[in-house]
Design a protein around this motif. Structure first.
Motif: not given
Length: 404
Positions: A157, A265-266, A268, A271, A275, A401
């Motif tokens: 994560d 789940q992607l 960090l 993400n 984004a 992030l």
């Protein structure tokens, strides 16, 4: 003749002496023959079959070779030291003057201890060439050195700032707990042994190769989308720039996805790239909206609403954007016309109408010129406002992030 006999006699002495030494055995070999006489390496080394064989396992060394997040495996080389008591082996230390004896591993019964969490084991020394150390009281010490491919349940994560703990489980394979137990110390309850391997990723490579280039590409794209230098040219190039940036960001996201396990789940970094893709996509949509408004302003005399002029501090420019200014000036020019009478009135009236048409044309051109300048100023300020909004939003998203 006497010298020849002496020479032959000397040679015979040397030959018989060497033959005698060749048939002699060392003390270690004698001890090996004694302890191996009647030894059966196919049974458990306990006199009472109900006794439990206790194997003490310790980790002597370990080196991590490969960490594969996509396959969720870790490859490492390690040396495990196994020690147990063989009740069938013992000798008098004072008789042989030997405390430890090296024997081939195949001579003795060794517990089938294995790393059960490993999917592949590569022993660096063949089983026929491996030795164990045997003590006079029956203590046997074995060194198990190999390269293991161990399963590792990874949590990515926070990739590339993640820290993984891989469990290495070692114990007997065929024997039950009532036959063979493994311990890693005197105060440890007999059971299978677990060693925890904790590795922390060095994020510098991913930061310099993926994170920073993605952020720079997005920043440059936002500048390209909302720069005020394309008001006189083709604004469609901004949309092309945005689409190209989306494709490059998608390629970077694919690189990250290939390096990660396929979880729900992607990570960090994924993400962050996703984004940035959304930021560029929204920027492209706003660029298309501005392009549409710019086209309507030139073809349909679109007038911005009052709230937009107030935000851009252009409330005083609304008179240049009025749709009825042509009609007002046309009415005023009609009221100022002069009626000519007499000889030549027809010519003067035609001349006056021609001059009036030229005057109206010049006024219309002036009005279009000022109107175009006003719209250029309007869209310049709108682009600058969107540029500031998107750059600040992109910086905030990046800080949020990365801070996590």
């Amino acid at each position: 003749m006497g010298l020849l006999l002496k020479f032959v006699f000397f040679k015979l002495i040397i030959f018989f002496d060497s033959f005698k030494n060749s048939n002699a055995i060392t003390v270690a070999e004698q001890l090996k023959d004694v302890i191996m006489r009647g030894y059966d390496n196919s049974i458990r080394p306990v006199i009472n079959e109900r006794d439990v064989l206790t194997v003490n396992i310790s980790l002597n060394s370990m080196s991590v070779l490969v960490l594969d997040p996509a396959e969720e495996t870790v490859t490492f080389s390690s040396e495990f030291i196994l020690q147990w008591q063989d009740q069938f082996i013992s000798w008098n230390k004072s008789e042989y003057n030997i405390t430890w004896l090296k024997l081939k591993e195949s001579f003795l019964r060794t517990p089938d201890t294995t790393v059960s969490t490993s999917i592949n084991t590569n022993y660096l020394i063949d089983s026929d060439e491996r030795y164990v150390s045997v003590k006079h009281d029956g203590t046997v010490r074995q060194s198990m050195y190999a390269v293991f491919v161990n399963l590792c349940d990874m949590n990515v994560d926070k990739f590339p700032y993640d820290e993984q703990t891989c469990m290495v489980k070692i114990g007997p394979w065929t024997y039950t707990l009532q036959e063979v137990t493994c311990v890693s110390g005197p105060d440890i309850e007999p059971n299978e042994i677990y060693f925890g391997l904790t590795v922390k990723r060095r994020p510098q490579f991913y930061v310099w190769v993926l994170l920073i280039p993605t952020y720079i590409i997005t920043v440059v794209c936002i500048f390209g989308l909302f720069t005020s230098t394309a008001n006189h040219g083709l604004r469609e190039e901004r949309v092309n720039l945005g689409i190209t940036t989306l494709l490059s960001s998608a390629v970077i996201l694919q690189i990250v996805a290939n390096a990660m396990p396929k979880t729900s789940q992607l990570p960090l970094l994924g993400n962050f790239i996703l984004a940035e893709i959304f930021v560029v996509a929204i920027g492209v949509l706003f660029a298309v909206l501005v392009l549409t408004l710019h086209q309507r302003a030139h073809t349909r005399e679109w007038k911005p609403p009052a709230w937009m002029l107030w935000i851009l501090r252009m409330t005083g420019s609304s008179k240049f954007l009025s749709r009825n200014i042509t009609k007002i000036r046309h009415k005023n020019s009609t009221a100022e016309r002069v009626n000519y009478t007499g000889e030549g009135a027809y010519l003067f009236r035609n001349l006056d109408e021609s001059l009036q048409s030229v005057r109206e044309y010049i006024q219309e051109e002036d009005r279009d010129y000022f109107r175009e300048l006003t719209y250029i100023k309007f869209f310049d300020r709108l682009d600058f406002l969107l540029l500031v909004i998107f750059q600040v939003g992109n910086a905030l998203v990046t800080l949020f992030l990365v801070k996590q």
